[in-house]
Design a protein around this motif. Structure first.
Motif, PDB file in Angstrom:
ATOM      1  N   THR A   1       0.832  -1.207   0.000  1.00 31.55           N
ATOM      2  CA  THR A   1       0.000   0.000   0.000  1.00 31.55           C
ATOM      3  C   THR A   1       0.866   1.257   0.000  1.00 31.55           C
ATOM      4  O   THR A   1       0.596   2.217  -0.747  1.00 31.55           O
ATOM      5  CB  THR A   1      -0.930   0.005   1.216  1.00 31.55           C
ATOM      6  OG1 THR A   1      -1.757  -1.172   1.192  1.00 31.55           O
ATOM      7  CG2 THR A   1      -1.827   1.233   1.201  1.00 31.55           C
ATOM      8  N   GLN A   2       1.914   1.247   0.821  1.00 31.56           N
ATOM      9  CA  GLN A   2       2.791   2.415   0.867  1.00 31.56           C
ATOM     10  C   GLN A   2       3.574   2.584  -0.431  1.00 31.56           C
ATOM     11  O   GLN A   2       3.792   3.722  -0.882  1.00 31.56           O
ATOM     12  CB  GLN A   2       3.752   2.305   2.050  1.00 31.56           C
ATOM     13  CG  GLN A   2       3.078   2.475   3.401  1.00 31.56           C
ATOM     14  CD  GLN A   2       4.082   2.624   4.524  1.00 31.56           C
ATOM     15  OE1 GLN A   2       5.283   2.727   4.299  1.00 31.56           O
ATOM     16  NE2 GLN A   2       3.595   2.637   5.753  1.00 31.56           N
TER      17      GLN A   2
ATOM     18  N   GLY B   1       1.183   4.113  -2.935  1.00 31.97           N
ATOM     19  CA  GLY B   1       0.970   5.528  -2.652  1.00 31.97           C
ATOM     20  C   GLY B   1       2.174   6.379  -2.978  1.00 31.97           C
ATOM     21  O   GLY B   1       2.044   7.480  -3.546  1.00 31.97           O
TER      22      GLY B   1
ATOM     23  N   SER C   1       2.171   9.171  -5.923  1.00 33.86           N
ATOM     24  CA  SER C   1       2.420  10.552  -5.521  1.00 33.86           C
ATOM     25  C   SER C   1       3.630  11.122  -6.241  1.00 33.86           C
ATOM     26  O   SER C   1       3.628  12.282  -6.683  1.00 33.86           O
ATOM     27  CB  SER C   1       2.634  10.632  -4.003  1.00 33.86           C
ATOM     28  OG  SER C   1       1.498  10.183  -3.312  1.00 33.86           O
TER      29      SER C   1
END
Length: 366
Positions: free
Chosen positions: A195-196, A199, A203
């Protein structure tokens, strides 16, 4: 029963160094295969929200959603390239004017050198001929390499959309594969890492796009006010080349200076172009990058520069572009693994003001 074995620090450090050497060696010998896959992975992560929107909101099947997302991305890239190609054809029509202005500019430079440094026209011309001859001989040796490089680039541009579509299509399959590699007690941490990573990559890429648009707009406005003929085109080219760290802005500056010679050979125009590029870079480095990029990827400047240099040595411009997102992924992984957490901290952007060692009482000899 916990059957894990705890190795001493020097053993774990040796394993990590050997692993890094092995990964670097694999990237060096397999870069022609791995670089397009890594580029496709970044694009696939960027397009993932579009695919999920088409799946969940419009109820499109996964194959159709992935196809539409890749088609939209490719159409956008082709549209930008078509606009640039159309504008470059106009610049090509002014090539005779550019060549005449370049010659006039060179004459002015030679006159300046003769007056201030007492170097005659003949000596300057002789030096230029010697340098040009050496460049031509070196150029003949690299023609075959250049042709192969262009061929590889065209092949990569064909494969990247295909890889992107397949990664989007089989994303669940790949996640299940990773889940099967680890025991169930590690699945929560694995999910957090994935998930990180998603992201951070989304980003970072979206931040790069915003930075590219901002640099393009600022450069176009600056060039328009000083009277450069192809201000919008040169602004877009500057924004795109700015995606390549350090090298891209230098190439964009040279192209902008040459294109500005379509109107006038005056030194004031060239100085104006240089000033516009400097001002835009000051704004980019001191406002846009800290505001848009550094908030997305928490990697310090030292590690970033070293990673970009290593990436350029491994895979050239593609390696320089991939260095930062790959470092961001490594930092996320290191932060979640207890034994590798110090390396994640080393890559981070936290700057402690002071550090004091704890006082240890000396032990008495028995």
């Amino acid at each position: 029963m916990n059957s894990s074995i705890k190795f001493p620090f020097y053993v774990r450090l040796s394993f990590m160094v050997i692993s890094l050497i092995g990964i670097t060696y694999i990237l060096c010998i397999g870069k022609s295969v791995l670089i397009p896959i890594l580029m496709a992975f970044l694009i696939a992560v960027l397009l993932l929200p579009i695919v999920r929107f088409l799946n969940s909101k419009l109820r499109f099947p996964n194959v159709l959603s992935s196809s539409i997302a890749v088609f939209l991305f490719v159409s956008l890239i082709v549209g930008v390239l078509a606009f640039i190609s159309y504008q470059i054809s106009d610049i090509a029509d002014d090539f005779a004017e550019i060549r005449k202005n370049v010659n006039l500019f060179i004459v002015d430079i030679q006159r300046f050198i003769k007056v201030n440094f007492q170097v005659s026209f003949w000596e300057q011309r002789k030096y230029i001929e010697d340098v040009t001859q050496d460049s031509v001989e070196k150029g003949k040796e690299t023609i075959g390499t250049t042709i192969l490089s262009v061929t590889d680039t065209i092949l990569d541009l064909t494969l990247i959309p295909i890889y992107t579509f397949l990664i989007l299509l089989y994303k669940t399959h790949f996640v299940l594969f990773l889940a099967k590699l680890f025991r169930k007690e590690y699945h929560a941490k694995l999910q957090e890492i994935l998930t990180q990573i998603k992201g951070a990559v989304q980003s970072y890429i979206s931040g790069l796009i915003l930075e590219m648009i901002a640099v393009s707009v600022l450069t176009s406005i600056g060039l328009y006010f000083i009277g450069v003929k192809y201000a919008i085109l040169l602004g877009i080219i500057t924004g795109i080349l700015n995606l390549v760290p350090y090298v891209g802005i230098l190439v964009a500056g040279v192209l902008t200076i040459l294109s500005s010679l379509t109107g006038t050979p005056e030194l004031s125009m060239i100085l104006g172009v240089i000033m516009v590029n400097i001002v835009v870079q000051i704004i980019d480095n001191n406002i846009l990058v800290p505001l848009i990029i550094n908030t997305k990827v928490q990697i310090n400047a030292f590690v970033s520069i070293v990673g970009i240099i290593i990436g350029s040595q491994i895979a050239g411009i593609s390696g320089m572009f991939l260095a930062i997102p790959l470092l961001a992924i490594l930092k996320i992984v290191f932060d979640k693994i207890e034994s590798a957490e110090p390396w994640g901290y080393l890559m981070g952007n936290n700057l402690p003001k002071t550090f004091k060692w704890k006082k240890i009482k000396p032990q008495k000899d028995l």
